[in-house]
Design a protein around this motif. Structure first.
Motif, PDB file in Angstrom:
ATOM      1  N   LYS A   1       7.821  13.974  -7.428  1.00 12.49           N
ATOM      2  CA  LYS A   1       7.602  14.577  -6.116  1.00 12.49           C
ATOM      3  C   LYS A   1       8.762  14.222  -5.180  1.00 12.49           C
ATOM      4  O   LYS A   1       9.236  13.086  -5.163  1.00 12.49           O
ATOM      5  CB  LYS A   1       6.293  14.053  -5.531  1.00 12.49           C
ATOM      6  CG  LYS A   1       5.796  14.939  -4.404  1.00 12.49           C
ATOM      7  CD  LYS A   1       4.420  14.504  -3.923  1.00 12.49           C
ATOM      8  CE  LYS A   1       4.139  15.170  -2.600  1.00 12.49           C
ATOM      9  NZ  LYS A   1       3.040  14.536  -1.885  1.00 12.49           N
TER      10      LYS A   1
ATOM     11  N   GLN B   1      -1.044  -4.938  -9.257  1.00 13.02           N
ATOM     12  CA  GLN B   1      -1.538  -3.903 -10.163  1.00 13.02           C
ATOM     13  C   GLN B   1      -2.299  -4.484 -11.354  1.00 13.02           C
ATOM     14  O   GLN B   1      -3.080  -3.799 -11.999  1.00 13.02           O
ATOM     15  CB  GLN B   1      -0.367  -3.052 -10.671  1.00 13.02           C
ATOM     16  CG  GLN B   1       0.172  -2.092  -9.618  1.00 13.02           C
ATOM     17  CD  GLN B   1       1.542  -1.546  -9.982  1.00 13.02           C
ATOM     18  OE1 GLN B   1       2.198  -2.033 -10.909  1.00 13.02           O
ATOM     19  NE2 GLN B   1       1.991  -0.534  -9.246  1.00 13.02           N
TER      20      GLN B   1
ATOM     21  N   TYR C   1      10.032  13.827  -1.371  1.00 14.45           N
ATOM     22  CA  TYR C   1       9.536  13.697   0.005  1.00 14.45           C
ATOM     23  C   TYR C   1      10.669  14.014   0.959  1.00 14.45           C
ATOM     24  O   TYR C   1      11.829  13.785   0.659  1.00 14.45           O
ATOM     25  CB  TYR C   1       9.045  12.269   0.257  1.00 14.45           C
ATOM     26  CG  TYR C   1       7.900  11.857  -0.641  1.00 14.45           C
ATOM     27  CD1 TYR C   1       6.583  11.948  -0.204  1.00 14.45           C
ATOM     28  CD2 TYR C   1       8.145  11.367  -1.925  1.00 14.45           C
ATOM     29  CE1 TYR C   1       5.534  11.561  -1.023  1.00 14.45           C
ATOM     30  CE2 TYR C   1       7.107  10.986  -2.751  1.00 14.45           C
ATOM     31  CZ  TYR C   1       5.799  11.078  -2.292  1.00 14.45           C
ATOM     32  OH  TYR C   1       4.775  10.696  -3.105  1.00 14.45           O
TER      33      TYR C   1
ATOM     34  N   ASP D   1       0.835  -1.212   0.000  1.00 17.68           N
ATOM     35  CA  ASP D   1       0.000   0.000   0.000  1.00 17.68           C
ATOM     36  C   ASP D   1       0.865   1.255   0.000  1.00 17.68           C
ATOM     37  O   ASP D   1       0.611   2.206  -0.733  1.00 17.68           O
ATOM     38  CB  ASP D   1      -0.919   0.021   1.232  1.00 17.68           C
ATOM     39  CG  ASP D   1      -1.992  -1.063   1.142  1.00 17.68           C
ATOM     40  OD1 ASP D   1      -2.204  -1.576   0.020  1.00 17.68           O
ATOM     41  OD2 ASP D   1      -2.588  -1.406   2.183  1.00 17.68           O
ATOM     42  N   ARG D   2       1.859   1.237   0.854  1.00 19.09           N
ATOM     43  CA  ARG D   2       2.711   2.414   0.935  1.00 19.09           C
ATOM     44  C   ARG D   2       3.454   2.634  -0.386  1.00 19.09           C
ATOM     45  O   ARG D   2       3.569   3.754  -0.871  1.00 19.09           O
ATOM     46  CB  ARG D   2       3.700   2.274   2.086  1.00 19.09           C
ATOM     47  CG  ARG D   2       4.469   3.557   2.336  1.00 19.09           C
ATOM     48  CD  ARG D   2       5.427   3.421   3.483  1.00 19.09           C
ATOM     49  NE  ARG D   2       4.760   3.407   4.776  1.00 19.09           N
ATOM     50  CZ  ARG D   2       5.187   4.115   5.834  1.00 19.09           C
ATOM     51  NH1 ARG D   2       6.251   4.886   5.730  1.00 19.09           N
ATOM     52  NH2 ARG D   2       4.569   4.031   6.984  1.00 19.09           N
TER      53      ARG D   2
ATOM     54  N   GLU E   1       2.497   1.767  -3.290  1.00 18.45           N
ATOM     55  CA  GLU E   1       1.535   2.239  -4.284  1.00 18.45           C
ATOM     56  C   GLU E   1       1.456   3.767  -4.258  1.00 18.45           C
ATOM     57  O   GLU E   1       1.375   4.409  -5.311  1.00 18.45           O
ATOM     58  CB  GLU E   1       0.165   1.624  -3.976  1.00 18.45           C
ATOM     59  CG  GLU E   1      -0.816   1.626  -5.128  1.00 18.45           C
ATOM     60  CD  GLU E   1      -0.432   0.656  -6.246  1.00 18.45           C
ATOM     61  OE1 GLU E   1      -0.013   1.139  -7.302  1.00 18.45           O
ATOM     62  OE2 GLU E   1      -0.530  -0.580  -6.038  1.00 18.45           O
ATOM     63  N   SER E   2       1.545   4.340  -3.063  1.00 18.38           N
ATOM     64  CA  SER E   2       1.458   5.798  -2.961  1.00 18.38           C
ATOM     65  C   SER E   2       2.714   6.492  -3.485  1.00 18.38           C
ATOM     66  O   SER E   2       2.722   7.689  -3.724  1.00 18.38           O
ATOM     67  CB  SER E   2       1.205   6.203  -1.508  1.00 18.38           C
ATOM     68  OG  SER E   2       2.382   6.016  -0.754  1.00 18.38           O
ATOM     69  N   PHE E   3       3.783   5.736  -3.641  1.00 16.69           N
ATOM     70  CA  PHE E   3       5.036   6.316  -4.147  1.00 16.69           C
ATOM     71  C   PHE E   3       5.216   6.082  -5.651  1.00 16.69           C
ATOM     72  O   PHE E   3       6.171   6.560  -6.243  1.00 16.69           O
ATOM     73  CB  PHE E   3       6.242   5.710  -3.428  1.00 16.69           C
ATOM     74  CG  PHE E   3       6.420   6.171  -2.005  1.00 16.69           C
ATOM     75  CD1 PHE E   3       6.452   7.532  -1.694  1.00 16.69           C
ATOM     76  CD2 PHE E   3       6.574   5.251  -0.968  1.00 16.69           C
ATOM     77  CE1 PHE E   3       6.635   7.947  -0.380  1.00 16.69           C
ATOM     78  CE2 PHE E   3       6.760   5.668   0.337  1.00 16.69           C
ATOM     79  CZ  PHE E   3       6.786   7.014   0.644  1.00 16.69           C
TER      80      PHE E   3
ATOM     81  N   ALA F   1       9.540   2.474  -6.120  1.00 11.81           N
ATOM     82  CA  ALA F   1       8.471   2.704  -5.141  1.00 11.81           C
ATOM     83  C   ALA F   1       8.591   1.773  -3.933  1.00 11.81           C
ATOM     84  O   ALA F   1       8.449   2.202  -2.790  1.00 11.81           O
ATOM     85  CB  ALA F   1       7.115   2.516  -5.816  1.00 11.81           C
TER      86      ALA F   1
ATOM     87  N   ALA G   1       9.218   2.763  -0.057  1.00 12.52           N
ATOM     88  CA  ALA G   1       8.313   2.316   1.006  1.00 12.52           C
ATOM     89  C   ALA G   1       9.092   1.676   2.160  1.00 12.52           C
ATOM     90  O   ALA G   1       8.886   2.015   3.325  1.00 12.52           O
ATOM     91  CB  ALA G   1       7.309   1.316   0.443  1.00 12.52           C
TER      92      ALA G   1
ATOM     93  N   THR H   1       5.332   6.448  -9.400  1.00 11.19           N
ATOM     94  CA  THR H   1       5.374   7.703 -10.148  1.00 11.19           C
ATOM     95  C   THR H   1       4.984   7.490 -11.596  1.00 11.19           C
ATOM     96  O   THR H   1       5.015   6.368 -12.101  1.00 11.19           O
ATOM     97  CB  THR H   1       6.799   8.283 -10.104  1.00 11.19           C
ATOM     98  OG1 THR H   1       7.701   7.260 -10.497  1.00 11.19           O
ATOM     99  CG2 THR H   1       7.125   8.775  -8.721  1.00 11.19           C
TER     100      THR H   1
END
Lengths: 438, 345
Positions: free
Chosen positions: B62, B175, B64, B48-49, B51-53, B323, B327, B55
């Protein structure tokens, strides 16, 4: 020097029938040899008084067991050549503290035994401290390189008990064949570590599901059994007296059994740790369990135990390999092999008695009388005229193996923190007290 | 003397289980050494984490600040381009300082022991070691002996584990497929020498994948693979049978050394019997995806038309690699920060 041990309960695997009673005996020692063994007539209280009033040359062994000093078939003493790991002085004293009075010097690339000078040097160093007898196994080939034969005749004259190439490979089977023939010319026993190097590759653990899980290169059982089968064929061809060292698998037990049934002049041993540890113990990359032969399956472990109980395997040895601490501080594959085993030989063997694998008398036979027979030396039994190499043992003690209390320079053992019952109180070497617990 | 004593004491302690070594008392990720023994929940959290990264191409990436002021050291004792670069990129996108230690010119090649190398780097106040080594268990070894405020990430050790690779593969599968439960996944090729395969098998089992198959000649199937979670009936030496109706095909790299070690006769014969061709791909489900951890040997284990075909997700894997590593790094640093706060209180 000790002149007399009294009130001792004796344990002698050679004559179980005589001493298995619960009677107390006195042992007289004259000039380093056992001169008399007789029933105790003294009353316990009376004996206490004697000890108080007379000299310290008497030992009261009340409620203690007395047995002949143990004989260890395999000790890597590291000196001369690798004394940063251990020294003859430190390791023989560790042996004495563990009830071992005879050690078998194992040649290795670090410490070669090519000629009489090498043998004499070992004995000379040992004489300075003299806390255990050392028997020397010489090189089978020059520098253990596996190509040309060592000076076996000279080694025999220097009183080597046998010759071995250790874990070093021989060039080919012809070399082994000729080495066996030449060794038997000089009546030298050949000590073989069965290992087919081409099958072992660069493996370091037993080929099984644990090796697969941890991704370490493995050594199949066949690396041992194939070499053993070949060597047995050559024993049959040459009649050379042969001892097979450090068996690790059920398959090897079967082969030895077969060889003995054929009447071949063979004997075999196993390292004490091989009877307790399995490949499960390397699961978390514990470098203290990095050994050769590798720790194998539960089934192999049980077959080795059964082989000892049935008399197929003749002896248990310490396979003592002391290391400095850095030798074990690396990723598993890069660590050096071996366990510091002198101080756990007797405790582990007695644990097998507790676990019901065999009885106490048989246990002692496996670590004293049988190895003595393999080396063809007079040791391992209580007999008038024999060296007074004796152990006074307290069967009721309960102790924990701790690195700080170990006397060997090598603290590399996976048995640290384990509890054992029974403890060596005194060790006598030719009547001389070489170790006293207090 | 002091150090010896310390090590002596540590040697006395029975070995920690990898699961307890990787997690802190609150069961948060502290090191990432192996997928084995981690919980399904934790794996989901990583995915999940990540997935948020993930790109998108051709956009401004972005940045961080999660690892601001932290230092990541890449310790690669074995060659690698992809893995090292993605770790480096991941660290930079999290604002960490990154250093690559060139082992060929370092003190290790001059005979310094690994432990001494680690101690010296520790003294330079490194926060994360990313380790790749040719020997199994090296990452575990470093995690065990390094200072407690340092996190160790395993970027591949011997034939043991390559956990970030397995996780990026899981992300790629997730995915493309709605759920792991009904999936049939086939791993094809040199299972014996593959740390990737081992980590994938662990990850797939933890995520409750329906069927895990391995396909290889008998010389490349490790003994006792059943104990890792591959059922005996799912071990195939015939690729045509093994690929039938699978949803995911993972091809492994075949190294040239295998021919010299007498495990295989030739690359040609391997391709003939185990290479993934368009024709063989048709045996799988029509929507099956094709994966490869790279670098691929075209014409040895995989046909170019398949590697570049529309079912191939090989380049998605690389994107996901960044990603996943972001994470993992952010999770272990979060754990360390919480530990520090706990100690301060």
């Amino acid at each position: 020097m000790i002149d007399k041990i009294f009130n001792a309960r004796l344990l002698d695997p050679a004559k179980q029938a005589i001493h298995s009673d619960d009677q107390s005996y006195d042992i007289n020692i004259t000039a380093g040899k056992i001169s008399e063994i007789s029933l105790s007539h003294l009353k316990p209280n009376f004996s206490k008084n004697i000890q108080n009033t007379l000299s310290k040359s008497y030992i009261d062994a009340k409620e203690k067991l007395v047995f002949a000093g143990l004989v260890d078939l395999a000790t890597y003493l590291r000196e001369p050549g690798a004394s940063y790991k251990a020294s003859i002085k430190s390791e023989t004293y560790a042996a004495a503290s563990a009830g071992i009075t005879t050690l078998c010097f194992q040649p290795e690339p670090r410490v070669l035994v090519n000629n009489t000078a090498n043998v004499n040097l070992i004995h000379e160093i040992n004489q300075r401290s003299a806390t255990a007898h050392i028997e020397v196994i010489g090189n089978l080939t020059q520098d253990l390189k596996g190509e040309t034969l060592s000076n076996m005749g000279g080694l025999k004259q220097a009183n080597c008990v046998g010759v071995s190439n250790g874990l070093q490979p021989l060039k080919d089977l012809h070399t082994l064949h000729m080495a066996m023939k030449y060794a038997s010319t000089h009546d030298l026993k050949v000590f073989i570590h069965p290992l087919e190097h081409s099958l072992a590759q660069k493996g370091c653990v037993h080929a099984g599901s644990v090796a697969t899980r941890v991704g370490l290169p493995s050594i199949p059982v066949a690396a041992e059994s194939a070499a053993l089968a070949q060597a047995l064929t050559l024993v049959e061809a040459t009649g050379a007296k042969t001892h097979f060292c450090r068996l690790s698998s059920a398959a090897s037990v079967k082969l030895i059994e077969y060889g003995k049934k054929q009447g071949l002049p063979i004997t075999a041993d196993v390292a004490a740790h091989q009877l307790f540890l399995t490949d499960i113990d390397i699961m978390h990359f514990n470098p203290l369990c990095h050994t050769y032969p590798p720790l194998r399956s539960e089934r192999d472990k049980n077959a080795l135990r059964q082989g000892l109980a049935d008399g197929v395997i003749d002896a248990i040895c310490s396979d003592h390999q002391p290391h400095e601490i850095d030798a074990k501080l690396a990723p598993f594959q890069q660590t050096e092999i071996g366990i510091s085993g002198l101080e756990t030989l007797l405790p582990l063997t007695l644990k097998l008695v507790e676990e019901g694998v065999f009885d106490l008398s048989h246990a002692l036979k496996l670590i004293s009388l049988n190895p003595a027979k393999i080396l063809n030396i007079d040791a391992g039994q209580l007999r008038c005229g024999s060296n007074a190499d004796l152990v006074i043992f307290d069967p009721d003690a309960f102790w924990c193996l701790e690195a700080e209390l170990m006397l060997s320079d090598g603290k590399n053992t996976p048995f640290l923190g384990q509890w054992f019952s029974g403890e060596v109180i005194n060790t006598l070497l030719a009547g001389k007290m070489v170790y006293s617990k207090n | 003397m002091d150090r010896d004593h310390l090590i002596n004491q540590r040697l006395n302690v029975p070995d920690e289980l990898p699961s307890t070594m990787q997690l802190n008392a609150q069961r948060q990720l502290k090191h990432f050494l192996t997928v084995e023994t981690l919980s399904p929940l934790l794996l989901e959290e990583i995915l999940d984490r990540a997935e948020s990264f993930v790109t998108q191409p051709n956009r401004i990436q972005k940045q961080y600040s999660l690892l601001q002021g932290k230092t990541v050291m890449n310790l690669f004792f074995e060659n690698s381009t992809r893995t090292r670069t993605t770790f480096e990129l991941a660290a930079k996108r999290l604002s960490a300082d990154v250093f690559n230690l060139d082992i060929r010119t370092s003190a290790t090649s001059k005979g310094e022991s690994l432990l001494d190398t680690i101690r010296n780097l520790e003294a330079m106040n490194i926060d994360i070691f990313v380790v790749r080594h040719q020997h199994s268990g090296t990452a575990n070894f470093i995690a065990r002996y390094c200072a407690p405020h340092i996190s160790v990430l395993n970027a591949g050790d011997g034939h043991h584990a390559h956990p970030t690779q397995a996780m990026l593969d899981m992300l790629t599968i997730r995915q493309h497929k709605p759920s792991f439960q009904p999936l049939k996944v086939a791993i094809v090729g040199d299972i014996l020498h593959s740390r990737v395969a081992r980590s994938q098998i662990h990850a797939l089992s933890i995520l409750a994948t329906g069927e895990i198959r391995v396909i290889a000649p008998k010389t490349l199937i490790p003994i006792g693979i059943e104990d890792l979670g591959v059922r005996p009936e799912n071990i195939y030496s015939d690729i045509d049978q093994g690929l039938k109706d699978v949803d995911v095909i993972i091809m492994l790299r075949l190294q040239k050394e295998r021919m010299q070690a007498a495990l295989l006769p030739s690359e040609q014969e391997f391709y003939k019997f185990y290479g993934l061709t368009e024709e063989r791909l048709k045996l799988a489900k029509p929507d099956a995806i094709v994966m490869h951890p790279g670098p691929a040997n075209r014409g040895v284990e995989i046909d170019s038309r398949v590697a570049d075909g529309k079912q191939s997700v090989i380049l998605n894997q690389v994107t996901n690699g960044v990603a996943i590593r972001m994470a993992i790094m952010s999770m272990v640093m979060q754990t360390q920060q919480q530990e520090q706060t706990r100690i301060a209180i």
